[in-house]
Design a protein around this motif. Structure first.
Motif, PDB file in Angstrom:
ATOM      1  N   ILE A 110       0.651  -1.203   0.117  1.00  0.00           N
ATOM      2  CA  ILE A 110       0.023   0.018  -0.115  1.00  0.00           C
ATOM      3  C   ILE A 110       0.810   1.213  -0.222  1.00  0.00           C
ATOM      4  O   ILE A 110       2.242   1.137   0.632  1.00  0.00           O
ATOM      5  CB  ILE A 110      -0.965   0.168   1.189  1.00  0.00           C
ATOM      6  N   PRO A 111       0.481   2.273  -0.803  1.00  0.00           N
ATOM      7  CA  PRO A 111       1.326   3.512  -0.767  1.00  0.00           C
ATOM      8  C   PRO A 111       1.035   4.314   0.674  1.00  0.00           C
ATOM      9  O   PRO A 111       0.020   4.519   1.064  1.00  0.00           O
ATOM     10  CB  PRO A 111       0.698   4.463  -1.786  1.00  0.00           C
ATOM     11  N   PHE A 112       2.306   4.488   1.097  1.00  0.00           N
ATOM     12  CA  PHE A 112       2.230   5.509   2.062  1.00  0.00           C
ATOM     13  C   PHE A 112       2.500   7.009   1.740  1.00  0.00           C
ATOM     14  O   PHE A 112       3.645   7.076   1.266  1.00  0.00           O
ATOM     15  CB  PHE A 112       3.460   5.218   3.406  1.00  0.00           C
ATOM     16  N   MET A 113       1.520   8.214   1.861  1.00  0.00           N
ATOM     17  CA  MET A 113       2.004   9.149   1.330  1.00  0.00           C
ATOM     18  C   MET A 113       2.281  10.191   2.215  1.00  0.00           C
ATOM     19  O   MET A 113       2.224  10.354   3.507  1.00  0.00           O
ATOM     20  CB  MET A 113       0.442   9.641   0.763  1.00  0.00           C
ATOM     21  N   ASP A 114       3.139  11.139   1.715  1.00  0.00           N
ATOM     22  CA  ASP A 114       3.676  12.491   2.493  1.00  0.00           C
ATOM     23  C   ASP A 114       2.430  13.215   2.768  1.00  0.00           C
ATOM     24  O   ASP A 114       1.503  13.225   2.451  1.00  0.00           O
ATOM     25  CB  ASP A 114       4.896  12.915   1.970  1.00  0.00           C
ATOM     26  N   GLU A 115       2.741  14.168   3.826  1.00  0.00           N
ATOM     27  CA  GLU A 115       1.672  15.189   4.127  1.00  0.00           C
ATOM     28  C   GLU A 115       1.067  15.913   2.977  1.00  0.00           C
ATOM     29  O   GLU A 115      -0.229  16.294   3.059  1.00  0.00           O
ATOM     30  CB  GLU A 115       2.220  16.165   5.120  1.00  0.00           C
ATOM     31  N   ASP A 116       1.773  16.271   2.032  1.00  0.00           N
ATOM     32  CA  ASP A 116       1.299  16.891   0.721  1.00  0.00           C
ATOM     33  C   ASP A 116       0.558  16.153  -0.222  1.00  0.00           C
ATOM     34  O   ASP A 116      -0.087  16.750  -1.167  1.00  0.00           O
ATOM     35  CB  ASP A 116       2.306  18.382   0.151  1.00  0.00           C
ATOM     36  N   GLY A 117       0.892  14.985  -0.197  1.00  0.00           N
ATOM     37  CA  GLY A 117       0.112  13.839  -0.976  1.00  0.00           C
ATOM     38  C   GLY A 117       0.788  13.782  -2.434  1.00  0.00           C
ATOM     39  O   GLY A 117       0.382  13.144  -3.342  1.00  0.00           O
ATOM     40  N   LYS A 118       1.946  14.149  -2.470  1.00  0.00           N
ATOM     41  CA  LYS A 118       2.919  14.240  -3.697  1.00  0.00           C
ATOM     42  C   LYS A 118       3.822  13.320  -3.894  1.00  0.00           C
ATOM     43  O   LYS A 118       3.996  12.856  -5.058  1.00  0.00           O
ATOM     44  CB  LYS A 118       3.580  15.891  -3.901  1.00  0.00           C
ATOM     45  N   ASN A 119       4.272  12.606  -2.724  1.00  0.00           N
ATOM     46  CA  ASN A 119       5.252  11.448  -2.792  1.00  0.00           C
ATOM     47  C   ASN A 119       4.789  10.439  -1.831  1.00  0.00           C
ATOM     48  O   ASN A 119       4.094  10.492  -1.044  1.00  0.00           O
ATOM     49  CB  ASN A 119       6.524  12.112  -2.256  1.00  0.00           C
ATOM     50  N   PHE A 120       5.070   9.386  -2.582  1.00  0.00           N
ATOM     51  CA  PHE A 120       4.804   8.102  -1.509  1.00  0.00           C
ATOM     52  C   PHE A 120       5.903   6.902  -1.672  1.00  0.00           C
ATOM     53  O   PHE A 120       6.937   7.237  -2.320  1.00  0.00           O
ATOM     54  CB  PHE A 120       3.345   7.542  -2.044  1.00  0.00           C
ATOM     55  N   ILE A 121       5.652   6.001  -0.757  1.00  0.00           N
ATOM     56  CA  ILE A 121       6.718   4.925  -0.589  1.00  0.00           C
ATOM     57  C   ILE A 121       5.636   3.735  -0.436  1.00  0.00           C
ATOM     58  O   ILE A 121       4.603   3.640   0.270  1.00  0.00           O
ATOM     59  CB  ILE A 121       7.620   5.046   0.393  1.00  0.00           C
ATOM     60  N   GLU A 122       5.872   2.848  -1.530  1.00  0.00           N
ATOM     61  CA  GLU A 122       5.244   1.502  -1.439  1.00  0.00           C
ATOM     62  C   GLU A 122       5.611   0.820  -0.163  1.00  0.00           C
ATOM     63  O   GLU A 122       6.862   0.460   0.189  1.00  0.00           O
ATOM     64  CB  GLU A 122       5.548   0.470  -2.643  1.00  0.00           C
ATOM     65  N   CYS A 123       4.648   0.135   0.617  1.00  0.00           N
ATOM     66  CA  CYS A 123       5.118  -0.617   1.731  1.00  0.00           C
ATOM     67  C   CYS A 123       3.938  -1.723   1.879  1.00  0.00           C
ATOM     68  O   CYS A 123       3.011  -1.885   1.255  1.00  0.00           O
ATOM     69  CB  CYS A 123       4.571   0.269   3.105  1.00  0.00           C
TER      70      CYS A 123
END
Length: 76
Positions: A1-14
């Protein structure tokens, strides 16, 4: 599942590890799908009289460094 940063522009698959609900908000602990990698180089005195590496520092290449533009395509 993607973990998004606060502004929703970047993520990391986890991979989800555990889920908990706290005060009506659901939280998930995730384990990154990909391994962390640091691109680095050695800096300092290259060798002593026997040819052994000595006095070298391992220096990370910063993401905005021009060297990253040269090294990353090879590492990828």
């Amino acid at each position: 599942i993607p973990f998004m940063d606060e502004d929703g522009k970047n993520f990391i698959e986890c991979y989800p590890d555990s889920v908990v609900e706290l005060d009506g908000q659901e939280y998930t602990i995730g384990i990154p799908c990909d391994h962390a990698v640091a691109l680095t180089y050695f800096q300092g005195d290259v060798s002593n009289e026997q040819g052994a590496a000595q006095g070298l520092d391992l220096v990370p290449i910063e993401i905005d460094d021009q060297l990253m533009d040269d090294v990353f395509p090879v590492a990828e």
